[in-house]
Design a protein around this motif. Structure first.
Motif, PDB file in Angstrom:
ATOM      1  N   ASP A   1       0.821  -1.202   0.000  1.00 18.20           N
ATOM      2  CA  ASP A   1       0.000   0.000   0.000  1.00 18.20           C
ATOM      3  C   ASP A   1       0.857   1.255   0.000  1.00 18.20           C
ATOM      4  OD1 ASP A   1      -2.289  -1.530   0.089  1.00 18.20           O
ATOM      5  OD2 ASP A   1      -2.405  -1.512   2.271  1.00 18.20           O
ATOM      6  N   GLY A   2       0.313   2.331  -0.538  1.00 19.77           N
ATOM      7  CA  GLY A   2       1.029   3.591  -0.615  1.00 19.77           C
ATOM      8  C   GLY A   2       1.389   4.136   0.756  1.00 19.77           C
ATOM      9  N   CYS A   3       2.472   4.905   0.811  1.00 18.59           N
ATOM     10  CA  CYS A   3       2.949   5.464   2.074  1.00 18.59           C
ATOM     11  C   CYS A   3       1.916   6.414   2.672  1.00 18.59           C
ATOM     12  CB  CYS A   3       4.267   6.198   1.840  1.00 18.59           C
ATOM     13  SG  CYS A   3       4.965   6.901   3.333  1.00 18.59           S
ATOM     14  N   GLY A   4       1.458   6.099   3.869  1.00 17.62           N
ATOM     15  CA  GLY A   4       0.516   6.964   4.570  1.00 17.62           C
ATOM     16  C   GLY A   4      -0.881   6.964   3.992  1.00 17.62           C
ATOM     17  N   SER A   5      -1.215   5.990   3.153  1.00 16.61           N
ATOM     18  CA  SER A   5      -2.527   5.956   2.506  1.00 16.61           C
ATOM     19  C   SER A   5      -3.650   5.929   3.543  1.00 16.61           C
ATOM     20  CB  SER A   5      -2.636   4.724   1.605  1.00 16.61           C
ATOM     21  OG  SER A   5      -3.957   4.537   1.165  1.00 16.61           O
ATOM     22  N   LEU A   6      -4.552   6.883   3.439  1.00 15.86           N
ATOM     23  CA  LEU A   6      -5.675   6.947   4.380  1.00 15.86           C
ATOM     24  C   LEU A   6      -6.591   5.734   4.238  1.00 15.86           C
ATOM     25  CD1 LEU A   6      -6.581  10.731   4.030  1.00 15.86           C
ATOM     26  CD2 LEU A   6      -5.484   9.635   5.992  1.00 15.86           C
TER      27      LEU A   6
END
Length: 575
Positions: free
Chosen positions: A514-519
């Motif tokens: 998953d993307g860095c810091g993805s909400l």
């Protein structure tokens, strides 16, 4: 004397400060691929060999970025030059820069853009932990912003500028997510200048010119690693990691973690004959700018060993910050009982529990199904407000992150806590997961998702029964610990069930990152939550409606398979 007491008595704060001092004072800032990083990793590997007799440096390609220069010039309503630094993994500006109107949007989350036309505007935001820096940039880019300015956290009179990166891809990009790389210019400024600019935006139209440069390039990473072998024949191991690459002087982030990691390796080696599991010590490269580059490479390249044998991951970072007083730990629900009990044992208070989500702390192992935990003391709520929510200190990623910012007495407590957790994970006959808590969490996530299912409720109802069966089986498995069952069998079964949790912890599934810091990763069953939102927003019977209906069904089936696989494992092994 039990092994934890031996560990605790053996830990040397002097050794920790010796290694920390070398990394801070003799090396300092160490960006991946630089001579400073090479010097640091050689030192760590040499110390690993000295402490344990084993150590190597893994080398591998990694997608990196280096900062150039940046400038911020106020054009209207007056002429002024503001100190700025470029963020990494950005689009560099043309020589003439980018000119535009500045709009202040708080933390830079979706809710801050409500009713705002951000197209071609230069967005000013606060530094905050949620959304994280890369997510702020992704949202700004999605909203059509021309550029992004991030003011540091910390006291209102602080002139420190925090460095960082906005690469949303976790680890090296792939052909499938490379197209999602953010194309935006992003710079950092101080809190003092940011609040001045924010105030001006509230009073009049503000126009600025931004110039910034940063590279994007492939480098060769260097990652020290060493395993202390136990006398057990089960191949199980605990993974302990701390990142070496660092901004600024790096005492808090993360020479303190590296020094403790080295000392833990020495202590484990001394008592390796008493260990019930191996312990692998890794010193990550690419944590900062490459966003989990080293830990993701480790997962990709040592997948089979991790999948078969890794019991848990202990992340060590941001330790013993001066002025922090609240013990806080983040982890997965099946570790909560052990992690919070350890706080009471070491600190004599209940502390604070945080559910771990993908996006920070080298959390690269959610897909493979290895439980994560990370501990550090925190500021009080009152202090956080005073510091404008500088969760990891106002000195993070700056030249002021020096050894005097580490509380020595608190460092000793941190060492005791991490040592206790390592002992529990490495030496408990039965792996200390609370499987009932895991089952309860799965049921809770399912209830959250079905409560917002809307028109998809009937599509999901077929899984209600198996979710409840899974919860019951996990509770039964937990109860088996008190019965006459082979611990090796129970441990193997627990690991197999852990490996079937990716849909409940990741948006990208078992094999993605998953993307860095993805909400989105903070949502229950993230992939299903996203698909349900799109499905319910689509016009009924439209093309989009049928596309997302298909996606909902397929993700539902992935969830079914994970639950059903765990149930089948339990039925096959214990009936």
């Amino acid at each position: 004397m039990n092994i934890y007491e031996k560990f605790k008595n053996e830990i040397s704060i002097d050794n920790i400060y010796k290694d920390m001092s070398f990394l801070v004072d003799n090396v300092g800032e160490r960006l991946s691929g630089t001579g400073e990083m090479e010097k640091a990793t050689k030192y760590i590997c040499d110390r690993l060999i000295e402490n344990t007799g084993v150590g190597r440096i893994d080398h591998f390609p990694m997608y990196m970025s280096y900062p150039g220069e940046a400038s911020l010039e106020l054009i209207a309503p007056c002429k002024e030059r503001i100190a700025a630094r470029p963020v990494c993994h950005i689009d560099s500006t043309p020589e003439s820069g980018l000119e535009g109107e500045v709009v202040y949007l708080g933390s830079g989350g979706y809710e801050d853009y409500a009713g705002i036309d951000a197209k071609d505007k230069i967005i000013l935001t606060d530094m905050s932990w949620s959304p994280a820096r890369p997510e702020k940039a992704r949202i700004a880019c999605e909203m059509g912003a021309k550029a992004l300015i991030i003011m540091n956290w910390g006291a209102s009179d602080s002139d420190l500028i925090q460095m960082g990166a906005v690469k949303t891809q976790w680890g090296n990009p792939t052909p499938y997510n490379e197209k999602e790389i953010i194309h935006l210019t992003v710079i950092s400024i101080s809190r003092k200048d940011g609040e001045w600019l924010e105030k001006m935006c509230s009073e009049t139209k503000v126009v600025v010119n931004i110039k910034a440069a940063a590279t994007r390039e492939w480098i060769t990473a260097s990652q020290p690693v060493g395993r202390v072998k136990s006398n057990a024949d089960n191949d199980e191991y605990v993974l302990v990691g701390s990142h070496v690459d660092a901004w600024g002087k790096s005492a808090i982030c993360n020479a303190s973690g590296d020094a403790l990691n080295l000392e833990l390796a020495r202590v484990c080696n001394k008592y390796k004959a008493e260990l019930q599991r191996d312990v692998e010590f890794v010193f990550w490269d690419g944590h900062e700018i490459a966003e989990g580059g080293g830990s993701t490479w480790y997962a990709d390249n040592y997948w089979a060993d991790m999948s078969n044998n890794c019991v848990a991951y202990i992340n060590i970072d941001n330790l013993a910050i001066e002025g922090t007083t609240v013990p806080g730990v983040e982890g997965q629900p099946e570790l909560k009982e052990m992690l919070t009990a350890a706080i009471e044992k070491i600190f004599g208070t209940k502390g604070v529990w945080h559910q771990a989500y993908k996006g920070g702390g080298d959390s690269s192992f959610f897909g493979v199904g290895v439980p994560y935990n990370s501990f550090a003391t925190e500021y009080t709520d009152e202090k956080l407000i005073e510091l404008n929510h500088a969760f990891y200190s106002p000195w993070l990623h700056t030249p002021d992150d020096t050894i005097d910012k580490i509380d020595k007495a608190l460092m000793k407590k941190h060492a005791q806590y991490v040592t206790y957790i390592l002992d529990q994970l490495a030496n408990s006959k039965i792996i200390p997961y609370n499987l009932k808590d895991l089952g309860d969490d799965i049921k809770k996530q399912w209830m959250w998702v079905t409560d917002k299912a809307g028109r998809a409720k009937n599509l999901l109802s077929a899984l209600d029964e198996i979710v409840e069966e899974y919860r019951t089986k996990m509770s039964e498995l937990e109860n088996m610990k008190s019965k006459d069952i082979d611990p090796a069998l129970l441990n193997k079964l627990s690991l197999l069930c852990e490996r079937e949790t990716a849909m409940f912890r990741c948006w990208s599934g078992k094999y993605g990152q998953d993307g860095c810091g993805s909400l989105q990763t903070e949502k229950a069953i993230p992939a299903l939550d996203y698909a349900l939102e799109k499905y319910n927003d689509a016009e009924v019977y439209s093309h989009e409606y049928y596309l997302w209906e298909t996606q909902v069904l397929r993700i539902r089936n992935m969830v079914f398979d994970e639950l059903n696989t765990s149930i089948n494992f339990i039925n096959l092994m214990v009936g």
